[in-house]
Design an enzyme around this catalytic site. Structure first.
Site, short mmCIF file in Angstrom:
data_model
loop_
_atom_site.label_atom_id
_atom_site.label_comp_id
_atom_site.label_asym_id
_atom_site.label_seq_id
_atom_site.Cartn_x
_atom_site.Cartn_y
_atom_site.Cartn_z
N GLN A 126 18.50 69.22 -125.07
CA GLN A 126 17.99 68.39 -125.99
C GLN A 126 19.30 67.04 -126.86
O GLN A 126 20.49 67.97 -127.33
CB GLN A 126 17.60 69.22 -126.99
CG GLN A 126 17.32 68.41 -128.32
CD GLN A 126 16.51 68.99 -129.83
OE1 GLN A 126 17.22 70.01 -130.17
NE2 GLN A 126 15.18 69.14 -130.04
N GLY A 127 19.64 65.68 -126.38
CA GLY A 127 20.63 65.10 -126.88
C GLY A 127 19.94 64.46 -128.73
O GLY A 127 19.21 63.25 -128.42
N SER A 129 21.07 65.68 -131.93
CA SER A 129 22.13 65.53 -133.13
C SER A 129 23.93 64.66 -132.76
O SER A 129 24.08 65.09 -131.83
CB SER A 129 22.45 66.60 -133.87
OG SER A 129 21.61 67.60 -133.97
N SER A 161 23.40 72.80 -127.10
CA SER A 161 22.56 73.67 -127.13
C SER A 161 22.28 74.12 -125.23
O SER A 161 21.98 73.32 -124.65
CB SER A 161 21.69 74.77 -127.70
OG SER A 161 22.03 74.52 -128.91
N GLU A 244 9.47 72.91 -132.29
CA GLU A 244 10.96 74.17 -132.37
C GLU A 244 11.09 74.89 -133.59
O GLU A 244 11.08 75.96 -133.00
CB GLU A 244 11.69 73.07 -132.41
CG GLU A 244 13.38 73.57 -131.79
CD GLU A 244 14.19 72.29 -131.74
OE1 GLU A 244 16.01 73.51 -131.16
OE2 GLU A 244 14.50 71.45 -132.58
N GLU A 380 17.07 73.77 -145.87
CA GLU A 380 16.84 72.74 -147.49
C GLU A 380 16.60 71.17 -146.99
O GLU A 380 15.55 71.08 -147.80
CB GLU A 380 18.79 72.13 -147.73
CG GLU A 380 19.98 73.67 -148.34
CD GLU A 380 20.40 74.24 -147.34
OE1 GLU A 380 20.99 75.27 -147.00
OE2 GLU A 380 20.06 73.70 -145.59
#
Length: 393
Positions: A126-127, A129, A161, A244, A380
């Site tokens: 997964q690209g 962040s 990841s 997710e 948060e």
């Protein structure tokens, strides 16, 4: 009669359990118990076995190679797999890329990519962040510009990841900088072997290699490798992240861990020579974990009921992500407390006579689980989503 206690579901559970007993090999069990950072080969081997049985995509529609199971059947399958210590497989392909291509991809993309995910032949990453765009994903800087029939991508991604195991990436990049940040993003499929891609490993505090940084230097991907509509990537990303977050609650795996903690407390002796379970403080700690898990599972079943009715999880996914991730951390903290000196060794090969068999993998999980309250949107941020969506604040 409870939700799970019907003749049909009891028969289904027995079928799953029988399959696991006859197909899950001891080396796969040991690889699962040994820690979080499993190599590609055992994951691919188990996925191939599941796919041969027709169970490669438990939550995928049957028309596209899935099982056609109900959400309750899927939950039973995940629970039985967790208690049998079966590998998770390629989470990014099965739970993220696959469902996104099913929902928004073209027929050609579905035919090209979905069968290889189910067969365990191609793995995804997964690209999303970037250094300054994690939970604030809309601020990402990676760009894509169209040149002829190819998109040219420049920028970088981090905390990638399983990027070192992946054949393909679904990547969010900016295709329009003249509109508000959320409106100018597009989802791309990128071959990880493309010229211009460089991957750098990031070793986490548990001494494991599961995340990476990746850099794009004029990386090219064909214009047909856009998932869905141009500049609609933010919409697909939000739907993907909701799935997710539900998955990250990890209910069945946490349930298995709590049962293991109870077994550990009954078999390990304290300084007084008595089983740890006889200590009132230990019993209280386990009771609180159990009660909190029951609450989490009840909430998860509520979301499953919504999904069975055809509804998206919505802000409830944020609640599951918060409670599930916090519970995972408390479970590993409790394990380390029960293990004492035996728990400080990261891997069996370190030796030294300190490692008890039931300590394998716990230190790794404990250290790595510092991140579960951060990834898929920091807790948060999830609280802000809940405040806005549910509490109307």
């Amino acid at each position: 009669m409870s939700t799970f206690d019907t003749p049909e579901l009891r028969a289904f559970r027995a079928e799953v359990r029988d399959f696991l007993q006859h197909n899950l090999t001891p080396d796969l069990v040991l690889a699962t118990r040994g820690g979080l950072h499993m190599e590609r080969e055992p994951m691919a081997r188990w996925q191939k076995a599941l796919n041969a049985r027709g169970w490669g995509g438990p939550h995928w529609p049957k028309a596209l190679g899935g099982t056609g199971w109900t959400e309750l059947q899927r939950y039973i399958f995940e629970e039985e797999s967790a208690f049998a210590d079966a590998p998770l497989g390629d989470v990014h392909g099965l739970f993220l890329a696959g469902p996104m291509i099913i929902a928004a991809g073209s027929a050609a993309q579905q035919a090209r990519y979905l069968p290889k995910v189910l067969a365990g032949e191609e793995f995804w990453c997964q690209g999303f962040s970037e250094t300054n765009a994690g939970s604030d994903l809309a601020s990402l800087k990676t760009t894509a510009r169209l040149e002829g029939d190819e998109w040219v991508i420049n920028g970088h991604k981090t905390w990638l990841s399983s990027g070192h195991h992946a054949d393909l990436m679904f990547c969010l990049a900016r295709t329009d900088s003249e509109v508000k940040p959320q409106a100018g993003l597009t989802q791309f499929i990128i071959d990880m072997r493309s010229p211009g891609i460089s991957l750098q490993p990031i070793l986490t505090m548990d001494e494991g290699h599961s995340v990476n940084a990746v850099f794009f230097d004029n990386v090219r991907t064909h214009r047909d490798n856009v998932i869905g509509e141009l500049n609609h990537g933010w919409t697909y990303a939000k739907e993907l992240l909701a799935r997710e977050r539900v998955n990250n609650a990890q209910g069945p795996r946490t349930k298995r861990d709590i049962v293991e903690l109870d077994r550990m407390a009954r078999t390990r002796l304290g300084v007084d020579g008595k089983p740890l379970i006889e200590d009132p403080l230990v019993r209280r700690r386990l009771a609180i974990l159990t009660a909190d898990f029951v609450a989490l599972e009840s909430a998860a079943l509520g979301v499953l009921a919504q999904q069975m009715a055809g509804n998206e999880p919505g802000p409830a996914a944020s609640t599951l992500k918060i409670r599930g991730s916090e519970l995972q951390q408390r479970v590993s903290e409790t394990a380390m407390s029960l293990l004492g000196q035996s728990g400080v060794v990261l891997a069996p090969e370190y030796g030294g006579g300190l490692l008890a068999p039931d300590a394998t993998g716990w230190a790794e999980r404990h250290f790595f689980r510092r991140v579960v309250t951060i990834y898929a949107g920091a807790n948060e941020i999830q609280k802000t989503i809940i405040a806005k969506s549910i509490l109307d604040m």
